[in-house]
Scaffold this active site. Structure first.
Site, PDB file in Angstrom:
ATOM      1  N   CYS A  41       9.022 -35.031  -7.508  1.00  0.00           N
ATOM      2  CA  CYS A  41      10.124 -35.264  -6.561  1.00  0.00           C
ATOM      3  C   CYS A  41      11.372 -35.671  -7.332  1.00  0.00           C
ATOM      4  O   CYS A  41      12.479 -35.208  -7.060  1.00  0.00           O
ATOM      5  CB  CYS A  41       9.750 -36.317  -5.524  1.00  0.00           C
ATOM      6  SG  CYS A  41       9.325 -37.935  -6.222  1.00  0.00           S
TER       7      CYS A  41
ATOM      8  N   ASN B 168       6.535  -3.700  10.866  1.00  0.00           N
ATOM      9  CA  ASN B 168       5.798  -2.814   9.988  1.00  0.00           C
ATOM     10  C   ASN B 168       5.994  -3.342   8.566  1.00  0.00           C
ATOM     11  O   ASN B 168       6.627  -4.375   8.367  1.00  0.00           O
ATOM     12  CB  ASN B 168       6.324  -1.374  10.131  1.00  0.00           C
ATOM     13  CG  ASN B 168       5.232  -0.353   9.770  1.00  0.00           C
ATOM     14  OD1 ASN B 168       4.573  -0.489   8.754  1.00  0.00           O
ATOM     15  ND2 ASN B 168       5.066   0.651  10.609  1.00  0.00           N
TER      16      ASN B 168
ATOM     17  N   CYS C  10       6.533   3.218   8.940  1.00  0.00           N
ATOM     18  CA  CYS C  10       5.943   3.464   7.625  1.00  0.00           C
ATOM     19  C   CYS C  10       7.031   3.801   6.599  1.00  0.00           C
ATOM     20  O   CYS C  10       7.742   4.795   6.747  1.00  0.00           O
ATOM     21  CB  CYS C  10       4.936   4.604   7.738  1.00  0.00           C
ATOM     22  SG  CYS C  10       3.931   4.746   6.265  1.00  0.00           S
TER      23      CYS C  10
ATOM     24  N   CYS D 127       6.082 -32.469  -3.087  1.00  0.00           N
ATOM     25  CA  CYS D 127       5.068 -33.503  -3.338  1.00  0.00           C
ATOM     26  C   CYS D 127       3.654 -32.938  -3.189  1.00  0.00           C
ATOM     27  O   CYS D 127       3.264 -32.489  -2.117  1.00  0.00           O
ATOM     28  CB  CYS D 127       5.259 -34.667  -2.368  1.00  0.00           C
ATOM     29  SG  CYS D 127       3.975 -35.930  -2.586  1.00  0.00           S
TER      30      CYS D 127
ATOM     31  N   ASN E 149       0.836  -1.196   0.000  1.00  0.00           N
ATOM     32  CA  ASN E 149       0.000   0.000   0.000  1.00  0.00           C
ATOM     33  C   ASN E 149       0.859   1.229   0.000  1.00  0.00           C
ATOM     34  O   ASN E 149       1.996   1.228   0.488  1.00  0.00           O
ATOM     35  CB  ASN E 149      -0.925   0.003   1.226  1.00  0.00           C
ATOM     36  CG  ASN E 149      -0.221   0.495   2.467  1.00  0.00           C
ATOM     37  OD1 ASN E 149      -0.166   1.688   2.737  1.00  0.00           O
ATOM     38  ND2 ASN E 149       0.355  -0.417   3.247  1.00  0.00           N
TER      39      ASN E 149
ATOM     40  N   ASN F 267       4.677   5.003  15.537  1.00  0.00           N
ATOM     41  CA  ASN F 267       4.852   4.507  14.173  1.00  0.00           C
ATOM     42  C   ASN F 267       6.209   4.945  13.660  1.00  0.00           C
ATOM     43  O   ASN F 267       6.372   6.015  13.108  1.00  0.00           O
ATOM     44  CB  ASN F 267       3.714   5.030  13.291  1.00  0.00           C
ATOM     45  CG  ASN F 267       3.796   4.480  11.880  1.00  0.00           C
ATOM     46  OD1 ASN F 267       4.834   3.969  11.471  1.00  0.00           O
ATOM     47  ND2 ASN F 267       2.709   4.597  11.150  1.00  0.00           N
TER      48      ASN F 267
ATOM     49  N   CYS G  61      14.915 -33.503  -7.562  1.00  0.00           N
ATOM     50  CA  CYS G  61      16.152 -34.071  -7.016  1.00  0.00           C
ATOM     51  C   CYS G  61      17.182 -34.245  -8.128  1.00  0.00           C
ATOM     52  O   CYS G  61      18.356 -33.946  -7.959  1.00  0.00           O
ATOM     53  CB  CYS G  61      15.843 -35.407  -6.338  1.00  0.00           C
ATOM     54  SG  CYS G  61      17.207 -35.984  -5.310  1.00  0.00           S
TER      55      CYS G  61
END
Lengths: 417, 457
Positions: free
Chosen positions: A351, A202, A137, A387, A75, A134, A355
């Site tokens: 898998c 934060n 921010c 998996c 935001n 605060n 590997c």
């Protein structure tokens, strides 16, 4: 039934689930809806000095993952954009009507003692239970010398915390920014300045995506964008680590923590509490699903505590902290090996290819039957994590070998015997 | 007997709307996210044309629909029809690991349809004929096998002439698939897309044996591909079969597909379909959709032995079709030369597992009786055209590279004795035969990987 009553830094609430300082706590209307839904407390959206700030239109950007929306949210909103007077009046009214819920007021004013003195005096009169500074921010306010601009300078953190402690009756929560290299430093100075608790994390400085048509960061504001604060499920691992660092730091051990960062359900909350948090704060999940989610949070936590025999939050608070260690304290003789439960395997081969291509070539394949080559397996967990039907168990092996940390390992030239 | 004009309250567009809603972008992406992107995925192995299914699904999920469509079309140029007509529940979707884990496979067919439909909307023609090899190939039949062979041959630089007996190209895609599966003239759009590669011409009204002789073609062309399909229909072999109202299902579907005014299609109140395959289900559903009141599929064995997949059977049932098993037709009841009913006899398996009549009979009223008991190779014309062509089990005998016993002559699709009689199998055989022909004529397949991705040759 487990007792969910929460007490942190002298602030009481019927449960540990608070709404974090953010849009959901910007005004009386929302906060009352939250309290009706069962939230234990709120941190009122950050107040500043008049004239109030102005926000842009187009404020949030989201990160989706495989069709799941908003795994992360950022935001570019600032602190409250309503007059101070209106906020103070509403805080007073809500606290009067909901006396047993925690009411913390988030504050951000210029880095001058007079400014803090002035606003503290007024917040004192609302009857609020505490304040949260605060210092986190990361956008908009930091360019004006507030928010993260304070939180990133330890001396300022300590100084402002001290001013506040000297000028209010209310407990002081210092909200920490994650946009630093070592979160223990601001926590230590907050404690030195007299903080009653720290709140973290934060939001994280971020650009969530680039709109490839507009060629601009999202959220796009008239063809341009800026960095914003990142939160939501994606940031939880970062928050957990920072909470753990403060919990196990000898210089801050015992300092109450209000945990924040990607908490969306009771399990997340239990994890934060197990790392030493006294309360938890939620924002993104509420913004995603509405206030009703608190019912599963309280209910789920209570049921889980009952199943474990924890009578109250103190019974498991911080229990995981002793098990968070530095890497060089881990046992190098510990061995675990992957085991594929063949009857549950759906033969997708993920898998194997993980590997084979990217790890230790420890899975063999014959006619779509995948088997672990035990002598090659280093126990990295990758196959088990991949998996899709969760049919791979990591099985600890009985090695008969003693505990051997790196500090004592023969390969370590700096070893201590 | 009435006509389809009695369908009331609905427009024919509604009656004939395709099966299963196509996916929109959002639903396609949600469905795509269900794909695990298996390594060495079983669905690829189960697809006769070997489409890299996890790859195209991942591309849909990532918003690369063009890439997804080219993954499909590069392996199967008729991927659009196959997305509509493939019995996916016995092919790719049966192999899907999600079928094993939760009995709910990824909707591969719908995703393939999404990718191809979206791509076709763009109007792009990504495939181009390669630099000419100077070779020319005759393709007999413009059905799935012939179109696939022609496209691949042209893509590789050969010039192709397709000889087609019928007025339109497409074969069963145009004349055989039930209309409700192939709405909006899709088969012809797809033919146009196939032809857009360049280097292919079609001569219509040219039937093997009648207008063409293989020996003439082999002297005129460097190679010949036979993709003639199955033209003849099995007979019931029971008394009264010649009565009016006893119809061949495949031919009737062809008629529905080509008719201009659907209201002119004759529809009986009582319809009985003899057979247990997908054609039986197609005609049964089609007649129900056109307004027939009672539609019964009569099949001589049990549901397990039916050629129609479980999904197709369910589709018939949800359309109100009654599936009657273990009955066989023994006679047509007629009045004034018109069928009025069909006499059926119950069957059972004897101790040795052989199907026998029980002697108990009953009659169902039926003014329309559809034969859907399989098609056979119309070998008469083939033999007339090429007396030395070798057959096996009533179908054209082919080697592993789809060559026949005649020099320069290859064959693929339903007319051969290999593989299942499916559109998707015909496409694959046409494709492989084309590559074998190209190599035999001295060409190389080196340019294919880029060519099928629409990156030129």
């Amino acid at each position: 039934m487990a007792d969910l009553t929460c007490k942190i830094a002298g602030v009481k609430s019927p449960n540990p689930f608070w709404l974090a300082s953010a849009p959901p706590t910007d005004k009386k209307y929302n906060v009352e809806r939250a309290f009706k839904a069962g939230w234990g407390g709120v941190v009122w959206k950050t107040l500043g000095e008049d004239p109030h700030v102005v926000n842009v239109s187009s404020r949030y950007g989201g990160v989706d993952l495989n069709g799941n929306r908003m795994m992360g949210l950022n935001n570019i909103e600032l602190i409250t954009d309503r007059p101070l007077e209106v906020n103070l009046r509403e805080i007073t009214e809500v606290k009067r009507e909901w006396p047993e819920r925690a009411m913390i007021v988030s504050l951000m004013v210029p880095c001058e003692e007079e400014s803090w003195k002035k606003i503290l005096k007024r917040v004192d009169q609302t009857g609020a239970d505490g304040i949260e500074l605060n210092f986190g921010c990361p956008h908009g306010m930091s360019e004006r010398g507030m928010g993260a601009a304070v939180g990133q300078v330890p001396e300022y953190v300590e100084m402002v915390t001290r001013w506040c402690k000297q000028n209010t009756r209310m407990p002081v929560f210092v909200k920490l920014t994650p946009n630093i290299t070592d979160v223990r430093i601001p926590a230590r100075v907050a404690k030195a300045g007299g903080a009653d608790a720290v709140s973290l994390i934060n939001t994280i400085n971020s650009i969530v995506s680039i709109d490839l048509d507009a060629m601009a960061p999202t959220p796009v504001v008239g063809g341009k964008g800026t960095h914003g604060g990142y939160c939501g499920p994606a940031v939880k691992p970062i928050a957990l680590n920072m909470v753990a660092e403060i919990s196990r730091d000898p210089l801050t051990r015992g300092l109450p923590i209000s945990g924040i960062g990607g908490i969306g359900n009771w399990r997340d909350a239990a994890e934060f509490i197990s790392l030493g948090c006294g309360s938890v704060q939620v924002c993104t999940a509420a913004m995603h699903y509405g206030f009703k989610i608190v019912s599963d949070m309280t209910d789920g936590l209570s049921n889980w505590m009952d199943s474990k025999g924890y009578k109250n939050l103190d019974a498991f608070m911080g229990r995981a902290v002793p098990n968070v260690k530095n890497w060089n304290e881990l046992d190098l003789n510990f061995k675990t090996i992957a085991k594929i439960r063949q009857d549950e395997c759906i033969n997708c081969g993920l898998c194997y290819i993980a590997c084979e291509d990217t790890s230790h070539q420890s899975i063999s394949v014959t006619n779509r039957k995948y088997e672990v080559i035990e002598e090659e397996c280093v126990g990295c967990n990758l196959c088990a994590l991949i998996c899709p039907v969760d049919c791979i168990s990591m099985v600890p092996q009985e090695t008969g070998m003693p505990y051997l940390p790196w500090t004592k390992h023969p390969n370590n030239p700096m070893r201590v015997s | 007997m009435t006509t389809a004009g009695t369908v009331t309250g609905k427009s024919y567009d509604q009656v004939f709307c395709g099966l299963g809603e196509p996916l929109d972008l959002k639903r396609a992406q949600v469905e795509a996210s269900r794909c695990f992107y298996c390594y060495d995925a079983p669905c690829i192995e189960a697809c006769p044309t070997g489409i890299d299914i996890p790859s195209f699904i991942r591309k849909i999920g990532n918003g690369n629909v063009r890439g997804a469509a080219l993954d499909i079309l590069g392996s199967n140029i008729l991927g659009g029809t196959c997305a509509r007509a493939c019995p996916v529940e016995t092919l790719c979707q049966q192999a899907c690991v999600r079928e094993a884990s939760e009995e709910k496979p990824v909707e591969i067919g719908l995703l393939q349809r999404y990718a191809t439909d979206e791509f076709f909307k763009s109007g792009e023609k990504p495939f181009r004929q390669a630099k000419s090899t100077g070779k020319s190939v005759a393709v007999i039949g413009a059905g799935p096998a012939g179109l696939s062979a022609a496209h691949r041959l042209a893509l590789l630089g050969n010039s192709v002439t397709i000889f087609e007996a019928k007025e339109k190209a497409g074969g069963l895609n145009e004349y055989g698939l039930a209309p409700y599966k192939m709405t909006d003239d899709f088969a012809q759009k797809e033919v146009a897309f196939v032809m857009s590669v360049g280097g292919i011409k079609i001569e219509h009204g040219k039937a093997l044996g009648l207008d063409l002789k293989i020996t003439d073609l082999t002297s005129k062309f460097d190679a010949v591909f036979l993709g003639v399909g199955l033209g003849a229909v099995n007979r019931l072999g029971i008394p009264g079969e010649a009565a009016e109202g006893v119809l061949d299902a495949a031919k009737f579907i062809e008629k529905i597909r080509q008719v201009k005014d659907l209201a002119k299609i004759p529809v009986a109140r009582n319809v009985v379909v003899i057979g247990g395959g997908n054609t039986a289900v197609d005609i049964a559903i089609q007649m129900k959709k056109l307004g027939a009141e009672f539609v019964t599929i009569a099949y001589r064995r049990g549901v397990e032995q039916m050629g129609a997949t479980h999904h197709e059977q369910e589709l018939a049932q949800t359309h109100g079709v009654l599936i009657k098993t273990f009955v066989k037709p023994v006679g047509i009841v007629s009045a004034n030369g018109k069928a009025t009913g069909i006499e059926l006899e119950y069957t059972a398996l004897d101790g040795a597992g052989k199907l026998v009549g029980t002697g108990t009979k009953f009659t169902l009223p039926a003014e329309q009786i559809f034969k859907a008991i399989g098609q056979t190779l119309d070998s008469e014309n083939l033999v007339a055209s090429a007396p030395d062509l070798k057959f096996q089990g009533g179908k054209v005998s082919v080697n592993a590279d789809f060559s026949t016993n005649l020099a320069k002559v290859f064959a693929g699709g339903d007319c051969t004795g290999v593989g299942e009689d499916l559109t998707v199998t015909a496409v694959q055989q046409g494709k492989l035969a084309a590559e074998a022909i190209h190599v035999k004529l001295g060409g190389s397949l080196e340019s294919l990987p880029n060519a099928v991705l629409g990156r030129g040759n």
